[in-house]
Write an enzyme that holds these catalytic residues in place. Structure first.
Site, PDB file in Angstrom:
ATOM      1  N   GLU A   7       0.847  -1.187   0.000  1.00 24.25           N
ATOM      2  CA  GLU A   7       0.000   0.000   0.000  1.00 24.25           C
ATOM      3  C   GLU A   7       0.886   1.242   0.000  1.00 24.25           C
ATOM      4  OE1 GLU A   7      -2.950   0.893  -0.337  1.00 24.25           O
ATOM      5  OE2 GLU A   7      -3.424   2.636   0.888  1.00 24.25           O
ATOM      6  N   ASP A  12       1.506  -1.134   6.693  1.00 22.06           N
ATOM      7  CA  ASP A  12       1.973  -0.600   7.970  1.00 22.06           C
ATOM      8  C   ASP A  12       1.208  -1.196   9.141  1.00 22.06           C
ATOM      9  OD1 ASP A  12       4.055   1.097   7.238  1.00 22.06           O
ATOM     10  OD2 ASP A  12       2.620   2.602   6.511  1.00 22.06           O
ATOM     11  N   ASP A  60      -4.602   2.356   9.004  1.00 24.03           N
ATOM     12  CA  ASP A  60      -4.715   2.251   7.550  1.00 24.03           C
ATOM     13  C   ASP A  60      -4.214   0.902   7.051  1.00 24.03           C
ATOM     14  OD1 ASP A  60      -5.836   4.686   7.339  1.00 24.03           O
ATOM     15  OD2 ASP A  60      -3.970   5.752   6.834  1.00 24.03           O
ATOM     16  N   ASP A  84      -0.507   0.169  11.353  1.00 26.56           N
ATOM     17  CA  ASP A  84      -1.416   1.181  11.900  1.00 26.56           C
ATOM     18  C   ASP A  84      -2.829   0.929  11.368  1.00 26.56           C
ATOM     19  OD1 ASP A  84      -1.378   1.922   9.300  1.00 26.56           O
ATOM     20  OD2 ASP A  84      -0.362   3.844   9.611  1.00 26.56           O
TER      21      ASP A  84
END
Ligand code: 1YM
Length: 643
Positions: free
Chosen positions: A430, A503, A507, A505
Site C-alpha cells: 500500500e 503498515d 490504515d 497502523d
C-alpha cells in the site's frame, strides 16, 4: 443370559424378527447413517420423532428432552402413552414390541403423517438395539408401566411400578460405546434440530435441558405460535427485511398439504430451507422445484401486467426473483418418497403441482392485495437482473482483455524474472513510496511488487461487477492471473506466495482486512491453500554508533538494547519507533522485511479470513448499531494498533 430368556418367550416367527435387532447392531450405519457423532445425535431424533408423531396426531403438546450427567438422554411427552395391552399377534405388550422388534412400520396404528421416511415408531427398536440400556415408562392415567432393556433385550417383563394421574411416555437411554465413536452430545447440534421441530409444529412446546454439568446448566423453552413464519423472522434477525410482513401461504390437495413462509432482505444470497414431514430435505426435491418454477412465473407475470417489465425486456431469471429471499417450505405427505444419496430428496411428483398451485394462486392474490410490497420485491429482482447482466459484460470484457495476456498486467506491477511458482512471490504494497523502496530493494529474480493506489472499495456493498471494475482490486486480479469467483483457477496463479505488506497502523489494518475479505469472498482457494501471507515489518530501530539493529516486539527491543550496551552498560543506544514502511529506504526494507533469510512472514488461515470478513461486514455493512458496538468494543485495540 438376557437373550436366552427373551427368545424363549417368542414363537418361531418372532425369533426371526429378533435377529433383526442383531442386524441393527451388526450394520448400524444402515439404520442411523453412521456411528460417528452424527449417528449418535440421530438416536435422540428417533425417539423425539415418536413424540412429535404423537403431537401431529393431536394428542401431545409438550416434549421435554434432557441430557443427563454421563450423556444419558431422557425424552418425555404428554401424549397417550405407547399402548401397554397385549399385542394380538406377538402375544406380548405392544410397548415391548415397539422397542424389541424391528418392524417395517405402519403396522401399528394408522393415519397421520409418517415421519422418518414413512416408518412409525420404527426408530425406537433401533435406538434400543444401539443402547447399553434403555428404560421406558408409560403413564396411562392410572398406572406407571415400566420396562428395562440392555442392548435391545428386555431384562424382565413390563411391570406396574406406581400410580399416576396423567398420560405420556418417558424414555431414558445410554448409547452403546461398543457401537459409537463418541457418546458426547453437542448441545448446539441438538438445539438446532429441536428448534427446527418447534418451528415446524406451531404451538408445540419443546423443553430442552443440558444437565451434564451442574455448574453450567443450559435450558431452552422452544415454542412458536407463529410456526414457520417465526422461523423466517428468526433467520432474518440479523438481516434487513425489505418488507415488514412475512408472506405466508398454504394449501391442501387430497391428504397432502404444504405451507410456505418467506420474506425478502437487502442481502444478495438466498436462504431456502425445505422440509417434508418435518425432515430437512437438504437435497431438495419436488417441493423445491415446484416453488422455484411458480415463483419465477408469478413474479414475471405480475411485473408484465403492471408494466414493471416492458415488452422488449427479457424475463427475470429464476435466480433474480429469489435474490435476498429467505424461505421455508414445509410439506406433509402420507406416503413420502425419500430419494438421493442421503435420502433427503423428496420424490413425490404430486407435491410439485401442489406447491406450484399454492404459489400461483395465493401469491398472485397477495401481490394484487399488497401492491406496495409487490413493487419492492420486483424492484429487487430487476436490480438483481441488471447486476447479473453487468457482471456478465464485465466478465466478458475481462476475458477478452485477458486474451492480450501479460500485456494487460497492471502498470504498477514490477514483475519478477522467474516464472517458476516454486520460488516466485508477489508483494502487494500500500502506498507509492513504500512501493518504490520495495521495488528497489527486492531480489528481482523472484520477487514481484504491486503497489496499490486508488479508492478503497466497500466489498460488503459490492457485487461481482463492481469488483471487476474496481481500480484497486483490478490490478490484483490481473497480477495474480487466477480470475475470481466461479472463474477462479488456481492453476493460473502466477506466484507461489502472495504477501500483503502494510503498515502496523489503522490504515494498514484496513488494507489487510480489505484484501483478506476480498480473497475470502472471491479467491477462497488461495487462502485455503495457504498462499496468502502478511509481511511483518519491525517496530523499532536501534542504533549504537555504526551498528543498526531492528526489533519486532517490545521484548526484543529490550534484549537488543541490552546487548548493544554490552557488559559495561555504557554507550548510548538510540531507539526509534518505526514510523512506516514508506520511511525505510530500499536497503532497510530488504534487510528487515523482504530478505527470505531474515524476514518474518505470517501465513493467513481461513480463520483469519473469516474474522476479517466479519470485521468487514460489521464495519462496512448497512447496520449502524453493530458497527457502533464493534468500534466501542475494539477502541482500545484500534488505538494500540495506531502506533
Ligand atoms: C419419548 C418417546 O414414543 N411417544 C408415543 C409413542 C406412541 C404413541 C404415543 C401412540 C401411538 C398410537 C396410539 C398410534 C407409539 N405407539 C406406537 C404403537 N415418546 C413416544 N406416544 N397410542 C399411542 O399411533 O395409534 C408406536 S409409537 F405402535 F404402539 F402404536
Amino acid at each position: 443370559m438376557a437373550q436366552e430368556k427373551v427368545t424363549n418367550q417368542y414363537d418361531e416367527s418372532s425369533i426371526q424378527v429378533l435377529e433383526g435387532l442383531e442386524a441393527v447392531r451388526k450394520r448400524p450405519g444402515m439404520y442411523i447413517g453412521s456411528t460417528s457423532v452424527r449417528g449418535l445425535h440421530h438416536l435422540v431424533y428417533e425417539i423425539v420423532d415418536n413424540s412429535i408423531d404423537e403431537a401431529l396426531a393431536g394428542y401431545c403438546d409438550t416434549i421435554t428432552v434432557r441430557i443427563l450427567p454421563d450423556n444419558i438422554i431422557e425424552v418425555e411427552d404428554n401424549g397417550r402413552g405407547i399402548p401397554v395391552g397385549i399385542h394380538p399377534k406377538m402375544g406380548i405388550p405392544t410397548v415391548e414390541v415397539v422397542f424389541t422388534i424391528l418392524h417395517a412400520g405402519g403396522k401399528f396404528g394408522g393415519g397421520g403423517y409418517k415421519v422418518s421416511g414413512g416408518l412409525h415408531g420404527v426408530g425406537a427398536s433401533v435406538v434400543n438395539a444401539l443402547s447399553q440400556w434403555l428404560e421406558v415408562e408409560v403413564h396411562d392415567g392410572k398406572k406407571i408401566h415400566a420396562q428395562r432393556y440392555e442392548r435391545g433385550h428386555s431384562c424382565g417383563p413390563l411391570q406396574v411400578v406406581g400410580d399416576t394421574d396423567h398420560t405420556g411416555t418417558k424414555v431414558r437411554f445410554l448409547a452403546d460405546d461398543q457401537i459409537f465413536e463418541t457418546l458426547e452430545y453437542e448441545y448446539e447440534v441438538l438445539l438446532k434440530r429441536l428448534r427446527e421441530q418447534a418451528f415446524l409444529n406451531a404451538g408445540l412446546r419443546i423443553v430442552f435441558e443440558d444437565l451434564r454439568d451442574e455448574e453450567k446448566v443450559r435450558s431452552k423453552n422452544l415454542c412458536y405460535e407463529g410456526g414457520i413464519r417465526e422461523f423466517v423472522t428468526y433467520l432474518n434477525k440479523s438481516k434487513e427485511p425489505i418488507h415488514e410482513e412475512v408472506i405466508y401461504v398454504s394449501g391442501m390437495k387430497g391428504t397432502s398439504m404444504a405451507e410456505i413462509a418467506m420474506q425478502y432482505t437487502t442481502k444478495y444470497d438466498e436462504t431456502l430451507i425445505s422440509f417434508a414431514n418435518d425432515i430437512n430435505t437438504t437435497e431438495g426435491g419436488t417441493h423445491e422445484t415446484g416453488f422455484k418454477a411458480a415463483m419465477t412465473n408469478v413474479i414475471n407475470n405480475y411485473a408484465r401486467k403492471h408494466n414493471y417489465l416492458k415488452e422488449k425486456d427479457s424475463n427475470l431469471s429464476s435466480e433474480d426473483v429469489r435474490e435476498g429471499l429467505t424461505v421455508i417450505i414445509s410439506v406433509k405427505v402420507e406416503e413420502a418418497q425419500f430419494e438421493g444419496q442421503t435420502k433427503t430428496k423428496l420424490g413425490n411428483s404430486e407435491v410439485r403441482g401442489l406447491v406450484s398451485s399454492i404459489i400461483t394462486e395465493k401469491l398472485t392474490e397477495f401481490f394484487e392485495e399488497n401492491p406496495k410490497i409487490a413493487k419492492t420485491i420486483i424492484g429487487k429482482a430487476v436490480s438483481a437482473s441488471q447486476a447479473r447482466e453487468a457482471a456478465r459484460k464485465a466478465r466478458e470484457s475481462a476475458r477478452k482483455s485477458a486474451l492480450s495476456t501479460s500485456l494487460s498486467l497492471p502498470g504498477k506491477l514490477a514483475d519478477c524474472q522467474s516464472k517458476d511458482t516454486k520460488y516466485t512471490e508477489i508483494y502487494i504494497v500500500e502506498g507509492d513510496s513504500a512501493g518504490g523502496s520495495a521495488k528497489d530493494g527486492r531480489d528481482r529474480r523472484f520477487q514481484a511488487i504491486l503497489s496499490l493506489w486508488g479508492k478503497m472499495l466497500n466489498v460488503e456493498k459490492s457485487r461481482l461487477d463492481k469488483v471487476y471494475n474496481n481500480d484497486k482490486l483490478q490490478p490484483v486480479i490481473a497480477a495474480l492471473g487466477t480470475n475470481i469467483g466461479a472463474d477462479f483457477d488456481l492453476e493460473k496463479l502466477r506466484y507461489g506466495k502472495v504477501i500483503i505488506m502494510a503498515d502496523a497502523d489503522v490504515d494498514g489494518a484496513h488494507i489487510r482486512t480489505l484484501l483478506l475479505t476480498f480473497f475470502f469472498r472471491f479467491m477462497r482457494p488461495l487462502i485455503e491453500g495457504g498462499y496468502v501471507y502478511t509481511a511483518v515489518p519491525p517496530l523499532y530501530k536501534l542504533v549504537k554508533g555504526k551498528e543498526t539493529r531492528y526489533a519486532y516486539s517490545d521484548e526484543e527491543r529490550d534484549k537488543i538494547s541490552a546487548e548493544l550496551r554490552g557488559e559495561d552498560g555504557k554507550g548510548k543506544v538510540e531507539i526509534s519507533r518505526n514510523k512506516g514502511l514508506g520511511e525505510m529506504d530500499a536497503k532497510e526494507l530488504w534487510a528487515t522485511t523482504m530478505d527470505p533469510e531474515t524476514r518474518t512472514l505470517k501465513q493467513f488461515t481461513l480463520g483469519d479470513a473469516i474474522a476479517a470478513d466479519q470485521t468487514f461486514s460489521v464495519l462496512m455493512g448497512e447496520k449502524v448499531e453493530p458497527r457502533k458496538a464493534f468500534i466501542e468494543e475494539n477502541a482500545k485495540y484500534v488505538m494500540n494498533l495506531d502506533v
